[in-house]
Design a protein around this motif. Structure first.
Motif, short mmCIF file in Angstrom:
data_model
loop_
_atom_site.label_atom_id
_atom_site.label_comp_id
_atom_site.label_asym_id
_atom_site.label_seq_id
_atom_site.Cartn_x
_atom_site.Cartn_y
_atom_site.Cartn_z
N TYR A 156 -17.05 -34.41 38.69
CA TYR A 156 -18.09 -35.19 38.04
C TYR A 156 -18.33 -36.51 38.78
O TYR A 156 -19.46 -36.87 39.08
CB TYR A 156 -17.71 -35.45 36.58
N CYS A 157 -17.26 -37.23 39.08
CA CYS A 157 -17.39 -38.54 39.72
C CYS A 157 -17.76 -38.43 41.20
O CYS A 157 -18.51 -39.26 41.71
CB CYS A 157 -16.11 -39.35 39.53
N ILE A 158 -17.27 -37.41 41.88
CA ILE A 158 -17.67 -37.19 43.28
C ILE A 158 -19.17 -36.97 43.33
O ILE A 158 -19.88 -37.56 44.16
CB ILE A 158 -16.91 -36.00 43.91
N ALA A 170 -23.54 -33.35 37.47
CA ALA A 170 -24.99 -33.16 37.43
C ALA A 170 -25.43 -31.95 38.25
O ALA A 170 -26.36 -31.24 37.87
CB ALA A 170 -25.69 -34.42 37.92
N ALA A 171 -24.78 -31.70 39.37
CA ALA A 171 -25.15 -30.57 40.24
C ALA A 171 -25.05 -29.23 39.51
O ALA A 171 -25.76 -28.29 39.84
CB ALA A 171 -24.27 -30.55 41.49
N LEU A 172 -24.18 -29.13 38.52
CA LEU A 172 -24.02 -27.88 37.78
C LEU A 172 -25.02 -27.77 36.63
O LEU A 172 -25.13 -26.71 36.01
CB LEU A 172 -22.60 -27.74 37.24
N LYS A 173 -25.72 -28.85 36.36
CA LYS A 173 -26.70 -28.85 35.27
C LYS A 173 -28.12 -28.57 35.78
O LYS A 173 -29.03 -28.41 35.00
CB LYS A 173 -26.69 -30.20 34.55
N LEU A 174 -28.28 -28.58 37.11
CA LEU A 174 -29.62 -28.39 37.68
C LEU A 174 -30.14 -27.00 37.48
O LEU A 174 -29.50 -26.03 37.42
CB LEU A 174 -29.59 -28.74 39.18
N MET A 200 -18.05 -24.60 34.39
CA MET A 200 -17.20 -25.59 33.77
C MET A 200 -17.79 -25.96 32.40
O MET A 200 -18.95 -26.29 32.30
CB MET A 200 -17.12 -26.84 34.66
N THR A 201 -16.97 -25.87 31.38
CA THR A 201 -17.41 -26.21 30.04
C THR A 201 -16.69 -27.47 29.58
O THR A 201 -15.46 -27.54 29.63
CB THR A 201 -17.09 -25.06 29.06
N GLN A 202 -17.47 -28.45 29.15
CA GLN A 202 -16.86 -29.69 28.69
C GLN A 202 -16.05 -29.42 27.42
O GLN A 202 -16.50 -28.73 26.51
CB GLN A 202 -17.93 -30.75 28.42
#
Length: 150
Positions: free
Chosen positions: A50-52, A146-150, A1-3
Motif C-alpha cells: 500500500y505505502c510503496i 491503489a493499483a489493485l483498485k484500478l 488482497m482483502t482488507q
C-alpha cells in the motif's frame, strides 16, 4: 488482497493523532521529495505494498524520474541520481528501520549528522518512525494499494 478491517473507522482518534505527526513532518522544513523518498524506502524495506504504491505515485507526481524511482532499492549503486543529502537520508532510514539488526551505530549517526542539522535529523527520524508505524498498520490490516483498485 482483502482488507481485514477499516482502522480509520475503528480508531479515528488514533489515526488522527498519527495524522498530526504526518502534518508536522510535512511542514518541518525538509524537502517534500526527500520525505517521500524516505517513506518509499522504509516501505520497501518493510514490504508494504500500500505505502510503496502511494509514495511511488507521490514521487512521480512531484517530478521524480522513473529512472530514479526504480533505483531506490539499490540507491547505493545509482551514482549521481541521488544527491549526497538523499544518500545520507536513505542510509539513515535503512539503519533506523532495521534498528533490531543495526543498533544504529555511532558511525551511521556521524554520517547522517554531516548532512543534517540536529533538528533536521530529529525530524527525519520522526518521519522514519512514522512510516514504520503506518507500514505496520497497512500490512497488518491488508490495506489495498491503489493499483489493485484500478
Amino acid at each position: 488482497m482483502t482488507q481485514r478491517l477499516d482502522y480509520n473507522a475503528i480508531a479515528p482518534s488514533g489515526m488522527k493523532a498519527l495524522g498530526g505527526v504526518y502534518g508536522y513532518v510535512s511542514q518541518c522544513g525538509l524537502p517534500a521529495s526527500l520525505i517521500d523518498l524516505i517513506y518509499l524506502r522504509v516501505s520497501q524495506i518493510n514490504g508494504c505494498a500500500y505505502c510503496i504504491d502511494m509514495h511511488s505515485r507521490d514521487l512521480l507526481k512531484g517530478g521524480v524520474s522513473i529512472d530514479k524511482l526504480v533505483l531506490v532499492p539499490v540507491w547505493e549503486e545509482a551514482g549521481a541520481l541521488f544527491t549526497e543529502q538523499e544518500r545520507a537520508a536513505l542510509r539513515w532510514a535503512e539503519t533506523v528501520t532495521r534498528v533490531a539488526e543495526t543498533a544504529v551505530p555511532d558511525s551511521e549517526f556521524q554520517a547522517a549528522s554531516a548532512h543534517f542539522s540536529e533538528t533536521e535529523l530529529t525530524d527525519l527520524t520522526i518521519a522514519i518512525g512514522l512510516m514504520n508505524v503506518y507500514n505496520r498498520i497497512a500490512i497488518s490490516f491488508r490495506t489495498t494499494p491503489a493499483a489493485l483498485k484500478l
